[in-house]
Scaffold this motif. Structure first.
Motif, PDB file in Angstrom:
ATOM      1  N   GLU A  63      43.375  -6.321  -2.469  1.00 10.22           N
ATOM      2  CA  GLU A  63      44.149  -5.574  -1.481  1.00 10.22           C
ATOM      3  C   GLU A  63      43.640  -4.141  -1.337  1.00 10.22           C
ATOM      4  N   GLU A  64      43.174  -3.542  -2.435  1.00 10.25           N
ATOM      5  CA  GLU A  64      42.583  -2.202  -2.364  1.00 10.25           C
ATOM      6  C   GLU A  64      41.287  -2.227  -1.557  1.00 10.25           C
ATOM      7  N   PHE A  65      40.474  -3.250  -1.763  1.00 12.31           N
ATOM      8  CA  PHE A  65      39.244  -3.393  -0.984  1.00 12.31           C
ATOM      9  C   PHE A  65      39.576  -3.489   0.508  1.00 12.31           C
ATOM     10  N   LEU A  66      40.545  -4.347   0.853  1.00 11.93           N
ATOM     11  CA  LEU A  66      40.924  -4.512   2.254  1.00 11.93           C
ATOM     12  C   LEU A  66      41.469  -3.215   2.842  1.00 11.93           C
ATOM     13  N   ALA A  67      42.292  -2.504   2.077  1.00 12.29           N
ATOM     14  CA  ALA A  67      42.857  -1.237   2.545  1.00 12.29           C
ATOM     15  C   ALA A  67      41.757  -0.203   2.774  1.00 12.29           C
ATOM     16  N   THR A  68      40.783  -0.145   1.871  1.00 11.30           N
ATOM     17  CA  THR A  68      39.673   0.797   2.013  1.00 11.30           C
ATOM     18  C   THR A  68      38.838   0.460   3.236  1.00 11.30           C
ATOM     19  N   THR A  69      38.597  -0.831   3.438  1.00 12.58           N
ATOM     20  CA  THR A  69      37.830  -1.267   4.609  1.00 12.58           C
ATOM     21  C   THR A  69      38.570  -0.920   5.896  1.00 12.58           C
ATOM     22  N   GLU A  70      39.883  -1.131   5.903  1.00  7.95           N
ATOM     23  CA  GLU A  70      40.690  -0.807   7.086  1.00  7.95           C
ATOM     24  C   GLU A  70      40.701   0.704   7.346  1.00  7.95           C
ATOM     25  N   ARG A  71      40.849   1.490   6.297  1.00  8.02           N
ATOM     26  CA  ARG A  71      40.955   2.952   6.417  1.00  8.02           C
ATOM     27  C   ARG A  71      39.608   3.609   6.719  1.00  8.02           C
ATOM     28  N   ASP A  72      38.568   3.224   5.961  1.00 10.54           N
ATOM     29  CA  ASP A  72      37.279   3.929   6.036  1.00 10.54           C
ATOM     30  C   ASP A  72      36.193   3.156   6.777  1.00 10.54           C
ATOM     31  N   GLY A  73      36.421   1.868   7.002  1.00 10.13           N
ATOM     32  CA  GLY A  73      35.426   1.031   7.670  1.00 10.13           C
ATOM     33  C   GLY A  73      34.443   0.420   6.684  1.00 10.13           C
ATOM     34  N   ILE A  74      33.874  -0.692   7.057  1.00  7.48           N
ATOM     35  CA  ILE A  74      32.921  -1.410   6.203  1.00  7.48           C
ATOM     36  C   ILE A  74      31.667  -0.567   5.953  1.00  7.48           C
ATOM     37  N   ARG A  75      31.340   0.298   6.903  1.00  5.26           N
ATOM     38  CA  ARG A  75      30.138   1.134   6.763  1.00  5.26           C
ATOM     39  C   ARG A  75      30.264   2.155   5.632  1.00  5.26           C
ATOM     40  N   SER A  76      31.480   2.391   5.169  1.00  2.00           N
ATOM     41  CA  SER A  76      31.665   3.337   4.059  1.00  2.00           C
ATOM     42  C   SER A  76      31.018   2.832   2.770  1.00  2.00           C
ATOM     43  N   PHE A  77      30.695   1.545   2.724  1.00  2.00           N
ATOM     44  CA  PHE A  77      30.050   0.982   1.536  1.00  2.00           C
ATOM     45  C   PHE A  77      28.528   1.021   1.623  1.00  2.00           C
ATOM     46  N   LEU A  78      28.018   1.524   2.736  1.00  4.53           N
ATOM     47  CA  LEU A  78      26.570   1.629   2.913  1.00  4.53           C
ATOM     48  C   LEU A  78      26.127   3.023   2.504  1.00  4.53           C
ATOM     49  N   GLY A  79      25.145   3.091   1.648  1.00  2.00           N
ATOM     50  CA  GLY A  79      24.619   4.388   1.228  1.00  2.00           C
ATOM     51  C   GLY A  79      23.681   4.934   2.277  1.00  2.00           C
TER      52      GLY A  79
END
Length: 88
Positions: A63-79
């Motif tokens: 649920e934290e992963f999903l919330a982070t993806t919703e809030r910051d977008g999937i691109r936030s995991f790209l360096g």
């Protein structure tokens, strides 16, 4: 030779795709333990995002992963070229 500890991986672990970007979500803990769950997200370029705190349940980590993806977008995991390892 030291053996690597065995890990128990959550059923929530696996590939996740959004906005044509795929990441690997790895939710795990030491096998046979009641320790907290660790959440890591690995991009196709092998950028690793690791949460500092563990989670009580694997569902809580998911649920934290999903919330982070919703809030910051999937691109936030790209360096990017100047970024270091992300920690949430």
């Amino acid at each position: 030779m030291t053996k690597k500890p065995k890990l128990e991986h959550s059923d929530f672990s696996g590939e996740f795709e959004d906005d044509s970007i795929t990441v690997l979500v790895d939710i795990h803990r030491l096998a046979g333990s009641n320790d907290g769950w660790t959440l890591e997200v690995i991009s196709q370029e092998e950028d690793v995002t690791t949460w500092e705190d563990s989670f009580t349940s694997d569902k809580e980590a998911w649920e934290e992963f999903l919330a982070t993806t919703e809030r910051d977008g999937i691109r936030s995991f790209l360096g990017d070229d100047d970024a270091t390892q992300s920690v949430h």
